[in-house]
Design a protein around this motif. Sequence first.
Motif, mmCIF file in Angstrom:
data_model
loop_
_atom_site.group_PDB
_atom_site.id
_atom_site.type_symbol
_atom_site.label_atom_id
_atom_site.label_comp_id
_atom_site.label_asym_id
_atom_site.label_seq_id
_atom_site.Cartn_x
_atom_site.Cartn_y
_atom_site.Cartn_z
ATOM 1 N N ASN B 217 0.793 -1.225 0.000
ATOM 2 C CA ASN B 217 0.000 0.000 0.000
ATOM 3 C C ASN B 217 0.830 1.282 0.000
ATOM 4 N N PHE B 219 2.887 4.498 -0.691
ATOM 5 C CA PHE B 219 2.725 5.446 -1.789
ATOM 6 C C PHE B 219 3.867 6.450 -1.883
ATOM 7 N N PHE B 220 4.260 6.975 -0.727
ATOM 8 C CA PHE B 220 5.194 8.098 -0.694
ATOM 9 C C PHE B 220 6.553 7.749 -1.317
ATOM 10 N N LEU B 223 6.568 6.984 -5.011
ATOM 11 C CA LEU B 223 6.316 8.233 -5.740
ATOM 12 C C LEU B 223 7.622 8.966 -6.011
ATOM 13 N N PRO B 235 -0.301 1.076 -6.659
ATOM 14 C CA PRO B 235 -0.895 2.348 -6.210
ATOM 15 C C PRO B 235 -0.355 3.541 -6.990
ATOM 16 N N LEU B 238 -1.856 3.817 -10.514
ATOM 17 C CA LEU B 238 -3.231 4.318 -10.467
ATOM 18 C C LEU B 238 -3.251 5.827 -10.240
ATOM 19 N N ALA B 239 -2.427 6.283 -9.298
ATOM 20 C CA ALA B 239 -2.426 7.713 -8.977
ATOM 21 C C ALA B 239 -1.906 8.531 -10.159
ATOM 22 N N GLN B 242 -4.515 8.814 -12.764
ATOM 23 C CA GLN B 242 -5.564 9.714 -12.317
ATOM 24 C C GLN B 242 -5.179 11.172 -12.544
ATOM 25 N N ILE B 249 -14.846 8.552 -16.260
ATOM 26 C CA ILE B 249 -15.312 7.981 -15.008
ATOM 27 C C ILE B 249 -15.221 6.460 -14.982
ATOM 28 N N ALA B 253 -13.344 4.031 -12.409
ATOM 29 C CA ALA B 253 -13.957 2.931 -11.664
ATOM 30 C C ALA B 253 -13.210 1.630 -11.912
ATOM 31 N N SER B 255 -10.087 1.266 -12.789
ATOM 32 C CA SER B 255 -8.776 1.293 -12.144
ATOM 33 C C SER B 255 -8.925 1.113 -10.640
ATOM 34 N N ALA B 256 -9.947 1.755 -10.069
ATOM 35 C CA ALA B 256 -10.158 1.609 -8.627
ATOM 36 C C ALA B 256 -10.438 0.152 -8.279
ATOM 37 N N GLY B 259 -7.396 -1.799 -8.223
ATOM 38 C CA GLY B 259 -6.590 -1.495 -7.049
ATOM 39 C C GLY B 259 -7.160 -2.128 -5.794
ATOM 40 N N ILE B 260 -8.489 -2.246 -5.762
ATOM 41 C CA ILE B 260 -9.154 -2.783 -4.575
ATOM 42 C C ILE B 260 -9.006 -4.298 -4.499
ATOM 43 N N ALA B 263 -6.065 -5.877 -2.608
ATOM 44 C CA ALA B 263 -6.148 -5.550 -1.185
ATOM 45 C C ALA B 263 -7.219 -6.397 -0.495
#
Lengths: 303, 284
Positions: B217, B219-220, B223, B235, B238-239, B242, B249, B253, B255-256, B259-260, B263
Amino acid sequence: MAKTRSRQGGKSGYLLFLLPGVLLFTAVIVIPLIMNIGISFTRWQGIGTPQWVGLEHYERLLGDANFWASFRNILFIIVAMVVVPTLLGLFLAAVLFDYVGKKIGPGTASVFRSGLYLPQVLPVAVTGIVWGWFLNSSTGVFNSILDSIGLGFLAQNWLGDPKWALWSVMFVMVWVQLGYPVVMFMSGLQRVDPELYEAADLDGAGWWQKFTRIAVHLIKPEIYVVLVTTTISALKIFGQIFVLTRGGPGNSTLVPSYFAWQNFFEKFNAGYGAAISTVLTLIIIVLTYVFLRIQTADERRGA
Amino acid sequence: MSTQTVKKAKQGGLATKTLVLAGLTVFTGLVLAPFLVVLINAFKSSEDYSQGGPLALPSTLYFQGMIDFWNRVEFGEKLWNSFVIAASVAVLAVIISVLNAYAIGIGRLRGRTAFLMFFLLANLLPQEALVYPLYYLSKQFDLYNTRLMVIIILTAIQAAFGTYLLSSVFRDFPPSLLEAAALDGAGKLRTLIRVVVPTSWPTLSVLFTFFFIWTWNEFFLPLIFLIDNDLQTVPLALAVLQGQREVDITTTAASALLGIVPAVLFFLIFQRTLTRGVMSGAVK
């Protein structure tokens, strides 16, 4: 006898096991941390020689509206990530454990617990994407629900309006955080001796009294852990802000870690970024220390 | 008490039960609603979405959005990157945590409290306080923009937590087992591998699970350290997608949902381990 011998015999042998960890921590944590503090006293763009400026960055911070905004916003984030989830979590855990678990079945209680915990396992970036879409002003799910039930006049630019952006982020963070205290408190409640409840029943105590006098009192360790860990993660919040609002509009959702990141990687002002992150680190260390002191003092009183 | 009052009390109990259950179901349903909304919209075409809005069921199951998204970000590659990084970090961080905790918790080294405070602090530090020097150093050592750099940093950070937790677990390690091993002539390393690790396997598997999911999970750090498209994690990909303006839209959805899914899969597989871990981490 054997114990003392084995303790004295060859502590240096154990020291060897610490070697890989110590080397790794020195390289990844100790040296960079010291360097970061050093950089905070310099003007540096990341290339060339850093120029010593002493406390200049820290003085500038004190007068920087963005810096103060970021800490004001963090207080709101703490409400959303610590205060609300802890209170709501206490209530939900008590209902699930004491009522649902005992009168309906532990299986049902754990299904609810899992459901509430699910948002916790998502990557922050995914949380940000999902809620960014839901809260979008023109194509968002929220506004279109409001529209479809005839409340279209309530629709807002949830993330783009400085009046709403921080509240929207807070709402998302409550959603993310709620499951954690529920899981923690439910496991804490398992330690409560049923005999205490029975004794309280005999004394004619109601559910509320039993909850506040016995349950909350006995799960204090869990409450401390939740308060400390969530406060620290609130202070460190970055990912959701990055994906949802990038600190904006204006500085209405700016937080210290995003502010530091901006200075490092967007404004090429490494010295200033280092000063911000050093202040944040100090605050976290002091806060942790205070929490630990309160906790040990409280434990001693309890004992 | 007459039979009638008992009956009434039972009925009252039933009413409360229903009320509490209904309340909880509605509340939990609202918490889970975003997952459902993502699911139904991930299988819609753009036209379908603009006609029915976000809450309608898809008129036909439309897979093209998801397929397009998968190919566009090369999702398989991102999954692999995430897996390699998360698995390496989890394994390495468990090993470092065990070694540290063995010395601190069982070896009871002098100054162990100071060591423990150090590891606790290392875990509490905001990553921002380390990241710029690490960024600079990684460039000096040619490790910038490599998965290895992310693995090294995250191993240290996760192992800090692991050391803190495991040391307190090992402090209560049954001395009889250690003495038995010593009587058998086992050295420290043998004792660790043959006695300590097998005995504490359940705790170690909890740690592994946590490290894996936390790293997945993360991200930082990705990145900052993973710039090349073909090194990015799920992650991050996806970001980044985005951030591109032209994303519609239904792609969001899709991509989300992608990502889900991993997890939620981890969550279902490790559910027991996770709740056990949250508990054991709690009070020590």
